[in-house]
Write a protein that holds these residues in place. Structure first.
Motif, mmCIF file in Angstrom:
data_model
loop_
_atom_site.group_PDB
_atom_site.id
_atom_site.type_symbol
_atom_site.label_atom_id
_atom_site.label_comp_id
_atom_site.label_asym_id
_atom_site.label_seq_id
_atom_site.Cartn_x
_atom_site.Cartn_y
_atom_site.Cartn_z
ATOM 1 N N ARG A 1 -1.787 -0.277 1.304
ATOM 2 C CA ARG A 1 -0.685 -0.320 0.332
ATOM 3 C C ARG A 1 0.544 -0.976 0.951
ATOM 4 N NH1 ARG A 1 -0.157 5.429 -2.572
ATOM 5 N NH2 ARG A 1 1.410 4.283 -3.765
ATOM 6 N N TYR B 1 -6.011 7.561 8.168
ATOM 7 C CA TYR B 1 -6.225 6.855 6.909
ATOM 8 C C TYR B 1 -6.938 7.811 5.955
ATOM 9 C CZ TYR B 1 -10.559 6.097 9.496
ATOM 10 O OH TYR B 1 -11.682 6.274 10.257
ATOM 11 N N TRP C 1 -1.406 8.948 -1.010
ATOM 12 C CA TRP C 1 -1.338 8.830 0.450
ATOM 13 C C TRP C 1 0.105 8.728 0.932
ATOM 14 C CZ3 TRP C 1 -3.698 9.435 4.889
ATOM 15 C CH2 TRP C 1 -3.342 8.687 6.002
ATOM 16 N N LEU C 2 0.932 7.984 0.237
ATOM 17 C CA LEU C 2 2.325 7.848 0.647
ATOM 18 C C LEU C 2 3.081 9.144 0.439
ATOM 19 C CD1 LEU C 2 3.171 4.295 -0.757
ATOM 20 C CD2 LEU C 2 2.199 4.921 1.465
ATOM 21 N N THR D 1 -3.836 2.742 3.800
ATOM 22 C CA THR D 1 -3.120 1.900 4.753
ATOM 23 C C THR D 1 -3.023 0.440 4.322
ATOM 24 O OG1 THR D 1 -5.090 1.446 6.085
ATOM 25 C CG2 THR D 1 -3.787 3.410 6.666
ATOM 26 N N GLU E 1 2.533 -0.202 4.429
ATOM 27 C CA GLU E 1 1.637 0.418 5.406
ATOM 28 C C GLU E 1 1.109 -0.638 6.383
ATOM 29 O OE1 GLU E 1 0.745 4.015 5.488
ATOM 30 O OE2 GLU E 1 2.680 3.726 4.504
#
Length: 155
Positions: free
Chosen positions: A23, A56, A144-145, A21, A26
């Motif tokens: 990045r 997260y 994560w994205l 989160t 985010e």
């Protein structure tokens, strides 16, 4: 080979490797990093895997895997305050503390073209990492994205 040694002192001025989160794009990037960085660039954290959490992610040490993220260099003059703010966000109370959600560890990360740099990385605390590795949901590809199928995210 992974490097998890701590540099002298717990607050040595290193860039930060962020993978969730924090990045760009985010929510926590806007709250904690906007206007407080000198630069950011894509990077990889080798020998780590990424697990889904409650809104997260968590990174854990695992040989042979890598996590996609950004290398963030704090703006001049703001390092100590940014470090303290990120430690609070990540619920890091100090080395080896039982209340830590994450541990802040100095690790080698790879810039584009494989150029290594040491950076602070927040990894899941040991007990949490153990639970994640046995029963957590791994984020395939370590991005994560990319878990949401965002355009341009690595798979």
């Amino acid at each position: 080979m992974t490097s998890a040694a701590r540099p002298q002192g717990p607050a040595a001025p290193l860039p930060f490797f962020v993978y969730g989160t924090l990045r760009p794009g985010e929510a926590n990037h806007s709250l904690f990093l906007r206007g407080r960085t000198a630069s950011h660039e894509p990077a990889l954290l080798p020998d780590a895997a990424l697990y889904d959490g409650p809104g997260y992610p968590y990174a854990v040490h695992r040989a042979g895997s890598s996590v996609v993220g950004e290398l963030i260099t704090p703006a001049p003059g703001g390092y100590a305050e940014l470090l303290a703010d990120l430690d609070r966000l990540e619920e890091y109370e100090g080395p080896g503390r039982p209340g830590n959600l994450y541990d802040r560890i100095a690790r080698e990360v790879l810039r584009p073209a494989g150029h290594p740099v040491r950076a602070w990385v927040y990894l899941a605390s040991p007990l949490l990492a153990r639970d994640l590795c046995t029963s957590g949901t791994e984020i395939t590809g370590g991005d994560w994205l990319g878990r949401r199928g965002r355009p341009g995210a690595e798979a």
